[in-house]
Motif scaffolding. Sequence first.
Motif, PDB file in Angstrom:
ATOM      1  N   ARG A  63       0.840  -1.200   0.000  1.00  0.00           N
ATOM      2  CA  ARG A  63       0.000   0.000   0.000  1.00  0.00           C
ATOM      3  C   ARG A  63       0.873   1.247   0.000  1.00  0.00           C
ATOM      4  N   THR A  64       0.619   2.116  -0.966  1.00  0.00           N
ATOM      5  CA  THR A  64       1.299   3.405  -1.027  1.00  0.00           C
ATOM      6  C   THR A  64       0.278   4.490  -0.708  1.00  0.00           C
ATOM      7  N   SER A  65       0.694   5.742  -0.827  1.00  0.00           N
ATOM      8  CA  SER A  65      -0.220   6.848  -0.487  1.00  0.00           C
ATOM      9  C   SER A  65      -1.421   6.915  -1.424  1.00  0.00           C
ATOM     10  N   ASN A  66      -1.295   6.317  -2.634  1.00  0.00           N
ATOM     11  CA  ASN A  66      -2.418   6.414  -3.573  1.00  0.00           C
ATOM     12  C   ASN A  66      -2.767   5.116  -4.290  1.00  0.00           C
ATOM     13  N   ARG A  67      -2.110   3.997  -3.917  1.00  0.00           N
ATOM     14  CA  ARG A  67      -2.380   2.732  -4.587  1.00  0.00           C
ATOM     15  C   ARG A  67      -2.358   1.586  -3.586  1.00  0.00           C
TER      16      ARG A  67
END
Length: 323
Positions: A63-67
């Motif tokens: 998990r990243t900040s947008n995905r």
Amino acid sequence: MAPNRHPAVLVLTNTHDVTADLVLRILSERRVPVVRVDPGVDLFGSASLTARYGTGEQRGALRTSNRELDLTRVRSVWVRRPSPYEAPPGPTEQASKFAAAQAFWGAGGVLASLSSAHYVNHPWHIRNAEYKPAQLAAADRNGFLVPDTVITTDPDEARRFCAGQAGGAVYKPVWDSRFRAADGTAQTVWVRKVDPAEITDAVSLCPHMFQATVPKAFDARVTAVGARLFGIRITSPDLDWRERQDLMTCAPIEVPEPVARSVAAYLGELGLVYGAFDFAVTAAGDWYFLECNPNGQWAWQGTGTTAAIAHAIADLLEKGPDS
């Protein structure tokens, strides 16, 4: 496009990697989903990683900040230039070192073990292929011409070797270690000619590599992307063309068939799908293997060659395991 509707390309690199941007732009134009992360930095901040294992089970998520990336839905992993795993300051120096080691072995292990993904290149294969002695041995086994070379900690052996080379000898480091001068400025150790008389007992402090000078007419770089080869001829006033790249010129060149066969064999032995090969080419047309960087830079080449390499890498990443 939903993040997990189609298998994604996972790109492991730092935020300042403009070379990666060339390929990511192509993948974006092709509407290939991409997740870019720098695990050595982002996993201590804006990203998280979870992996689960059991009998008949292997799954997880990045998990990243947008995905959010389902680790079972990764078609390719491009190991470009990720930062080292260095934890932010902790309550103690020992705690920070512990966290960095756990990240390297934990996160690094997870991201290197995605069974459905095609790696360009696999990080463990990159590591193994970076050892200069391993490169020289593999080059010889796979049919390349290899200059006479000695790697030694014996000063007398170094002097005898260099004195015995009719055309002279050069010194080159076995690894591009970080080196700073007394004033703190970063220094690069370039390939340079060696006079046997200047070799001191300091050679005993660590392995030194000395190599017979190849009477080259020019240098050549062959960038291998899968089965596709991109050759350029490099003309430079310097022994080491990297020292002053603003003075060098390069132009496309055909790769001789025997060299191409050796490139394919070398990549196959070391488990690589990408390699940046450097050669010294004599006036008689003999191509001497100097090294192969399994993660070498390539965007400095001419516009046409750079664009062709970018598209070739994008092709590998888009095709995934079918490449």
